[in-house]
Scaffold this active site. Structure first.
Site, PDB file in Angstrom:
ATOM      1  N   ALA A 253       0.831  -1.211   0.000  1.00  0.00           N
ATOM      2  CA  ALA A 253       0.000   0.000   0.000  1.00  0.00           C
ATOM      3  C   ALA A 253       0.865   1.260   0.000  1.00  0.00           C
ATOM      4  O   ALA A 253       1.928   1.276   0.624  1.00  0.00           O
ATOM      5  CB  ALA A 253      -0.922  -0.006   1.215  1.00  0.00           C
ATOM      6  N   GLY A 255       0.328   1.259  -3.291  1.00  0.00           N
ATOM      7  CA  GLY A 255       0.351   0.551  -4.565  1.00  0.00           C
ATOM      8  C   GLY A 255       1.117   1.212  -5.687  1.00  0.00           C
ATOM      9  O   GLY A 255       1.203   0.658  -6.786  1.00  0.00           O
ATOM     10  N   GLY A 256       1.689   2.386  -5.432  1.00  0.00           N
ATOM     11  CA  GLY A 256       2.351   3.110  -6.513  1.00  0.00           C
ATOM     12  C   GLY A 256       3.545   2.380  -7.102  1.00  0.00           C
ATOM     13  O   GLY A 256       3.753   2.390  -8.325  1.00  0.00           O
ATOM     14  N   LYS A 257       4.349   1.747  -6.263  1.00  0.00           N
ATOM     15  CA  LYS A 257       5.563   1.087  -6.755  1.00  0.00           C
ATOM     16  C   LYS A 257       5.213  -0.174  -7.546  1.00  0.00           C
ATOM     17  O   LYS A 257       5.797  -0.444  -8.603  1.00  0.00           O
ATOM     18  CB  LYS A 257       6.501   0.781  -5.602  1.00  0.00           C
ATOM     19  CG  LYS A 257       6.960   2.038  -4.856  1.00  0.00           C
ATOM     20  CD  LYS A 257       7.863   1.695  -3.686  1.00  0.00           C
ATOM     21  CE  LYS A 257       8.222   2.939  -2.886  1.00  0.00           C
ATOM     22  NZ  LYS A 257       7.059   3.488  -2.133  1.00  0.00           N
ATOM     23  N   ASP A 324       9.628  -2.773   0.670  1.00  0.00           N
ATOM     24  CA  ASP A 324       9.649  -1.367   1.082  1.00  0.00           C
ATOM     25  C   ASP A 324       9.062  -1.332   2.489  1.00  0.00           C
ATOM     26  O   ASP A 324       7.861  -1.207   2.668  1.00  0.00           O
ATOM     27  CB  ASP A 324       8.830  -0.533   0.092  1.00  0.00           C
ATOM     28  CG  ASP A 324       8.839   0.949   0.422  1.00  0.00           C
ATOM     29  OD1 ASP A 324       9.686   1.379   1.230  1.00  0.00           O
ATOM     30  OD2 ASP A 324       7.996   1.681  -0.125  1.00  0.00           O
ATOM     31  N   CYS A 377      12.172   4.796   3.355  1.00  0.00           N
ATOM     32  CA  CYS A 377      12.227   6.250   3.214  1.00  0.00           C
ATOM     33  C   CYS A 377      12.839   6.853   4.480  1.00  0.00           C
ATOM     34  O   CYS A 377      12.469   7.936   4.916  1.00  0.00           O
ATOM     35  CB  CYS A 377      10.858   6.850   2.917  1.00  0.00           C
ATOM     36  SG  CYS A 377       9.577   6.481   4.130  1.00  0.00           S
TER      37      CYS A 377
END
Length: 435
Positions: A253, A255-257, A324, A377
């Site tokens: 979540a 979900g962009g990557k 991630d 990040c």
């Protein structure tokens, strides 16, 4: 609330800040709830800008209140304190027209049930106009434990990290190559008066000269483009799964990557996990908007709890894994300034334990010869270089593969980008091959 010369958006901004400053709430979550109440997109943009500016300069505003208010504000004055932060932020750094800013903020006091304190709000804002807010150390808003860790990890870069984290982040776009080329989309932007620069090392990226509302982006609802920082876009290049391979995004979540990987190669066999059903639904919505992942396997699961979602006797291993992981988010303070309010030193131990647990589990589902990308990040070496070094030490069949300078500076077995470098967020990448 009734609108009164712009008082309503100021009152809403104060309510958001009150929740963030005094009740430990997330800025992102509070804005998601508050902004839909405003019909005018300009009012929504104003509330967002005020809240970010107020949090970035919280130390200066608090210094002004300590110096100018004879009796310290108490616990019951949270809404008033938040409103004063709203007023100060409009004058500095936003630089809104002083008369309108002061009048609207004073009006907001009445909407917040603080009509009896309008005189105080007016006096303090006018003093701020005359004298300016007191100066404060650039790192004054950073908790001491985090300052100490950053100085130890990045002694030569500490000041630059603080400065970059206090600056507004640029707006990056990721063009959906299934719907057209980056150059074609840049031309569409120009036709609507939006100027953008290509990200030289990022094949799908555009960086806007001036941020705009998502609604202003041509074709956004149709999936032609997404908003995603350049550092996050670089994940697709760092993982680089083989065409048509089986890929796991273990913490997917929003979900962009995963979507970016599918935009590049729709033949990927994607499995996406997230422990939160609502967040996994956002992954589904992202895929639907972008026209990818129709056959993706989306599961509500803790990636480390293999017995619940994967069995060694029945589960096929993956050719590539994107991990991630949950982290301190210290590389994105400029996008989430409330991190400095809510993050605690004790959180780091829990996060590191979760990261290690996810790493070990993800390695079990990775096929021999496969690649795992560990990403955060964060800019804390305990979560990044040290975490990967510890994993390599306990995992004999794991080997780190070098990444080039596109991904930042060398940091242990991976690469670290610090906030603001290349105009991007702070991010760590480590590419690990299973022998």
């Amino acid at each position: 609330m009734n609108d009164d010369k712009g008082a309503r958006p100021r009152a809403i901004a104060a309510q958001v800040l009150d929740a963030v400053l005094h009740r430990g709430r997330s800025l992102k979550a509070e804005l998601a709830t508050a902004l839909p109440a405003l019909a005018d997109v300009r009012d929504r943009a104003l509330v967002e800008a005020i809240c970010f500016a107020a949090l970035r300069q919280q130390a200066r505003a608090d210094a002004a209140l300590r110096a100018w208010v004879p009796r310290p504000l108490g616990k019951r004055d949270g809404a008033l304190r938040a409103l004063l932060h709203v007023g100060f932020a409009q004058l500095d750094p936003l630089g809104l027209p002083p008369h309108a800013a002061v009048d609207a903020t004073v009006g907001a006091a009445r909407l917040l049930g603080r009509a009896h304190q309008r005189g105080m709000v007016n006096a303090l804002l006018r003093r701020a106009l005359r004298e300016g807010l007191p100066d404060a150390r650039a790192d004054a808003g950073w908790p001491a434990w985090l300052r100490d860790r950053l100085r130890a990890d990045w002694p030569e870069d500490f000041d630059a990290i603080v400065a970059a984290s206090a600056s507004p982040a640029p707006m990056w776009l990721r063009v959906n190559r299934l719907r057209g080329s980056r150059d074609e989309y840049a031309e569409r932007l120009r036709e609507t008066g939006i100027e953008a620069t290509t990200g030289e090392a990022l094949a799908d990226a555009l960086r806007l000269h001036v941020p705009v509302a998502v609604a202003a982006l041509p074709g956004f609802d149709d999936g032609d483009v997404s908003v995603q920082d350049g550092s996050a876009q670089a994940v697709a290049d760092a993982l680089a799964p083989p065409v048509g391979s089986r890929v796991l995004d273990a913490c997917a979540a929003p979900g962009g990557k995963a979507a970016h990987l599918l935009e590049r190669d729709p033949s990927l066999r994607m499995t996406a996990l997230d422990v939160d059903p609502e967040r996994l639904e956002r992954v589904r919505e992202t895929f639907l908007r972008l026209g990818v992942g129709e056959d993706a396997d989306l599961r509500v699961a803790d990636g480390a709890d293999l017995e619940k979602w994967w069995g060694e006797t029945t589960g096929d291993r993956f050719d590539a894994v994107l991990l991630d992981v949950p982290c301190s988010a210290t590389g994105i303070v400029r996008r989430q300034p409330d991190i400095l309010l809510h993050r605690r030193a004790a959180d780091l131990d829990a996060l590191r334990a979760t990261q290690a647990r996810l790493l070990d589990a993800a390695w079990r589902v990775l096929a021999p010869g496969g690649v795992l990308l560990y990403a955060t990040c964060s800019i804390l070496q305990a979560e990044n270089a040290a975490q990967v070094d510890a994993f390599l030490a306990r995992t004999p069949d794991a080997a780190a593969e070098p990444l080039d300078a596109r991904f930042g500076r060398v940091s242990g077995a991976g690469r670290q980008r610090l906030p603001g470098e290349g105009g991007m967020d702070g991010f760590f990448y480590a590419r690990l091959r299973r022998r």
